[in-house]
Write a protein that holds these residues in place. Structure first.
Motif, PDB file in Angstrom:
ATOM      1  N   ALA A 165       0.825  -1.210   0.000  1.00 50.29           N
ATOM      2  CA  ALA A 165       0.000   0.000   0.000  1.00 50.29           C
ATOM      3  C   ALA A 165       0.862   1.264   0.000  1.00 50.29           C
ATOM      4  O   ALA A 165       0.470   2.288  -0.577  1.00 50.29           O
ATOM      5  N   GLU A 166       2.049   1.211   0.604  1.00 53.52           N
ATOM      6  CA  GLU A 166       2.960   2.364   0.595  1.00 53.52           C
ATOM      7  C   GLU A 166       3.447   2.657  -0.826  1.00 53.52           C
ATOM      8  O   GLU A 166       3.563   3.820  -1.221  1.00 53.52           O
ATOM      9  N   VAL A 167       3.740   1.612  -1.564  1.00 53.26           N
ATOM     10  CA  VAL A 167       4.187   1.768  -2.956  1.00 53.26           C
ATOM     11  C   VAL A 167       3.061   2.358  -3.792  1.00 53.26           C
ATOM     12  O   VAL A 167       3.280   3.288  -4.571  1.00 53.26           O
ATOM     13  N   ILE A 168       1.865   1.838  -3.593  1.00 60.02           N
ATOM     14  CA  ILE A 168       0.704   2.333  -4.341  1.00 60.02           C
ATOM     15  C   ILE A 168       0.484   3.810  -4.047  1.00 60.02           C
ATOM     16  O   ILE A 168       0.314   4.623  -4.966  1.00 60.02           O
ATOM     17  N   GLN A 169       0.498   4.177  -2.794  1.00 59.99           N
ATOM     18  CA  GLN A 169       0.290   5.582  -2.405  1.00 59.99           C
ATOM     19  C   GLN A 169       1.375   6.478  -3.010  1.00 59.99           C
ATOM     20  O   GLN A 169       1.087   7.550  -3.537  1.00 59.99           O
ATOM     21  N   GLU A 191       0.542  11.328 -10.698  1.00 53.21           N
ATOM     22  CA  GLU A 191      -0.396  12.436 -10.880  1.00 53.21           C
ATOM     23  C   GLU A 191       0.337  13.774 -10.979  1.00 53.21           C
ATOM     24  O   GLU A 191      -0.076  14.649 -11.729  1.00 53.21           O
ATOM     25  N   ARG A 192       1.452  13.934 -10.248  1.00 55.00           N
ATOM     26  CA  ARG A 192       2.253  15.161 -10.369  1.00 55.00           C
ATOM     27  C   ARG A 192       2.803  15.321 -11.783  1.00 55.00           C
ATOM     28  O   ARG A 192       2.986  16.429 -12.260  1.00 55.00           O
ATOM     29  N   GLU A 193       3.078  14.218 -12.456  1.00 53.67           N
ATOM     30  CA  GLU A 193       3.602  14.250 -13.822  1.00 53.67           C
ATOM     31  C   GLU A 193       2.510  14.314 -14.881  1.00 53.67           C
ATOM     32  O   GLU A 193       2.796  14.295 -16.075  1.00 53.67           O
ATOM     33  N   GLY A 194       1.262  14.358 -14.458  1.00 55.42           N
ATOM     34  CA  GLY A 194       0.174  14.469 -15.424  1.00 55.42           C
ATOM     35  C   GLY A 194      -0.472  13.166 -15.847  1.00 55.42           C
ATOM     36  O   GLY A 194      -1.303  13.151 -16.761  1.00 55.42           O
ATOM     37  N   TRP A 195      -0.128  12.063 -15.201  1.00 47.53           N
ATOM     38  CA  TRP A 195      -0.763  10.783 -15.508  1.00 47.53           C
ATOM     39  C   TRP A 195      -2.135  10.758 -14.842  1.00 47.53           C
ATOM     40  O   TRP A 195      -2.317  11.300 -13.765  1.00 47.53           O
ATOM     41  N   LYS A 196      -3.086  10.084 -15.468  1.00 48.00           N
ATOM     42  CA  LYS A 196      -4.437   9.963 -14.933  1.00 48.00           C
ATOM     43  C   LYS A 196      -4.727   8.502 -14.615  1.00 48.00           C
ATOM     44  O   LYS A 196      -4.597   7.638 -15.481  1.00 48.00           O
ATOM     45  N   LEU A 197      -5.118   8.262 -13.361  1.00 48.99           N
ATOM     46  CA  LEU A 197      -5.435   6.909 -12.913  1.00 48.99           C
ATOM     47  C   LEU A 197      -6.645   6.386 -13.680  1.00 48.99           C
ATOM     48  O   LEU A 197      -7.642   7.105 -13.841  1.00 48.99           O
ATOM     49  N   SER A 198      -6.560   5.161 -14.161  1.00 46.33           N
ATOM     50  CA  SER A 198      -7.669   4.601 -14.943  1.00 46.33           C
ATOM     51  C   SER A 198      -8.858   4.279 -14.039  1.00 46.33           C
ATOM     52  O   SER A 198      -8.716   4.038 -12.845  1.00 46.33           O
ATOM     53  N   ARG A 199     -10.020   4.271 -14.652  1.00 45.91           N
ATOM     54  CA  ARG A 199     -11.250   3.947 -13.919  1.00 45.91           C
ATOM     55  C   ARG A 199     -11.188   2.530 -13.340  1.00 45.91           C
ATOM     56  O   ARG A 199     -11.553   2.313 -12.188  1.00 45.91           O
ATOM     57  N   SER A 200     -10.702   1.582 -14.113  1.00 49.91           N
ATOM     58  CA  SER A 200     -10.638   0.202 -13.622  1.00 49.91           C
ATOM     59  C   SER A 200      -9.675   0.086 -12.432  1.00 49.91           C
ATOM     60  O   SER A 200      -9.921  -0.686 -11.517  1.00 49.91           O
ATOM     61  N   THR A 201      -8.595   0.859 -12.453  1.00 45.96           N
ATOM     62  CA  THR A 201      -7.657   0.838 -11.319  1.00 45.96           C
ATOM     63  C   THR A 201      -8.312   1.426 -10.079  1.00 45.96           C
ATOM     64  O   THR A 201      -8.171   0.888  -8.981  1.00 45.96           O
ATOM     65  N   ARG A 202      -9.038   2.535 -10.239  1.00 51.13           N
ATOM     66  CA  ARG A 202      -9.745   3.127  -9.089  1.00 51.13           C
ATOM     67  C   ARG A 202     -10.693   2.109  -8.467  1.00 51.13           C
ATOM     68  O   ARG A 202     -10.753   1.966  -7.256  1.00 51.13           O
ATOM     69  N   GLN A 203     -11.425   1.394  -9.296  1.00 53.58           N
ATOM     70  CA  GLN A 203     -12.364   0.384  -8.803  1.00 53.58           C
ATOM     71  C   GLN A 203     -11.628  -0.762  -8.114  1.00 53.58           C
ATOM     72  O   GLN A 203     -12.048  -1.241  -7.069  1.00 53.58           O
ATOM     73  N   ALA A 234      -3.693  -3.090  -5.049  1.00 54.80           N
ATOM     74  CA  ALA A 234      -3.854  -3.523  -6.439  1.00 54.80           C
ATOM     75  C   ALA A 234      -2.848  -2.795  -7.328  1.00 54.80           C
ATOM     76  O   ALA A 234      -2.384  -1.702  -7.010  1.00 54.80           O
ATOM     77  N   SER A 235      -2.530  -3.391  -8.434  1.00 57.42           N
ATOM     78  CA  SER A 235      -1.633  -2.758  -9.409  1.00 57.42           C
ATOM     79  C   SER A 235      -2.262  -1.488  -9.946  1.00 57.42           C
ATOM     80  O   SER A 235      -3.481  -1.333  -9.938  1.00 57.42           O
ATOM     81  N   LEU A 236      -1.408  -0.589 -10.431  1.00 61.08           N
ATOM     82  CA  LEU A 236      -1.859   0.697 -10.943  1.00 61.08           C
ATOM     83  C   LEU A 236      -1.712   0.754 -12.459  1.00 61.08           C
ATOM     84  O   LEU A 236      -0.742   0.223 -13.005  1.00 61.08           O
ATOM     85  N   CYS A 237      -2.630   1.450 -13.098  1.00 64.82           N
ATOM     86  CA  CYS A 237      -2.491   1.746 -14.523  1.00 64.82           C
ATOM     87  C   CYS A 237      -2.964   3.171 -14.743  1.00 64.82           C
ATOM     88  O   CYS A 237      -4.052   3.553 -14.308  1.00 64.82           O
ATOM     89  N   PHE A 238      -2.115   3.955 -15.423  1.00 58.46           N
ATOM     90  CA  PHE A 238      -2.390   5.352 -15.716  1.00 58.46           C
ATOM     91  C   PHE A 238      -2.295   5.572 -17.224  1.00 58.46           C
ATOM     92  O   PHE A 238      -1.601   4.834 -17.918  1.00 58.46           O
ATOM     93  N   THR A 239      -2.956   6.606 -17.685  1.00 56.20           N
ATOM     94  CA  THR A 239      -2.835   7.016 -19.073  1.00 56.20           C
ATOM     95  C   THR A 239      -2.439   8.490 -19.107  1.00 56.20           C
ATOM     96  O   THR A 239      -2.568   9.199 -18.114  1.00 56.20           O
TER      97      THR A 239
END
Length: 186
Positions: free
Chosen positions: A96-100, A107-119, A127-132
């Protein structure tokens, strides 16, 4: 260290997307969608390697022996070419520390967390992260995922003692070789 063999996860998603898109729109035959190659992709790979998030890591993170270099290149699987740049790390704390950490860094670099990752994070905070990137760079994704024995075995990777001190994870920026739109599996 033996070079890693890339898994076909992204290529499978891309080919599936090409099939669905072509079937729905009737605009692009599968042969055209799956015709990208690794030829002349060096400058785009260099662009992927330049993302700061690849070198960013939480305090206490270890760069394991055999993984000291940024790995980047292009691979072709199932007729689709995929560009990648990734780093492998070991963290001695909680997932969870890595995820946070990476949520904030990305997000500071402008990546947007995907909807499926948020869910997924609502059900499992590690859970693993995916950004676009979106906008003018809709071909690039950022994945942060935890390495399992199955992943390492598939890559024919030998791990050193650092992996016993915590859990391995990978930060990976990827893009389609032809610049076509790409997304997380929303």
């Amino acid at each position: 260290m033996t070079p890693r063999k890339r898994t076909g996860r992204c290529a499978t998603l891309l080919v599936t997307a090409a099939l669905v898109t072509g079937a729905l729109t009737g605009c692009q035959p599968l042969a055209e969608a799956a015709s990208a190659t690794c030829e002349d992709t060096g400058s785009r790979v260099d662009e992927l390697k330049a993302y700061d998030v690849l070198e960013s890591r939480p305090p206490g993170t270890i760069v394991p022996k055999g993984f000291t270099d940024l790995e980047a290149g292009c691979w072709e699987d199932s007729g689709e070419a995929w560009l990648y740049a990734d780093r492998t790390y070991v963290f001695p704390g909680e997932k969870a520390e890595v995820i946070q950490y990476y949520r904030a860094a990305a997000e500071r670099e402008g990546w947007k967390l995907s909807r499926s990752t948020r869910q997924a994070l609502e059900k499992d905070p590690s859970a693993s992260l995916c950004f676009t990137r979106g906008g003018t760079d809709d071909a690039t994704t950022l994945d942060v995922y935890f390495l399992t024995k199955e992943i390492l075995d598939a890559e024919e990777t030998e791990t050193g003692p650092e992996f016993a001190s915590g859990f391995g994870y990978r930060v990976s920026v990827g893009a389609t070789a032809d610049g076509s739109p790409n997304s997380c599996s929303d």
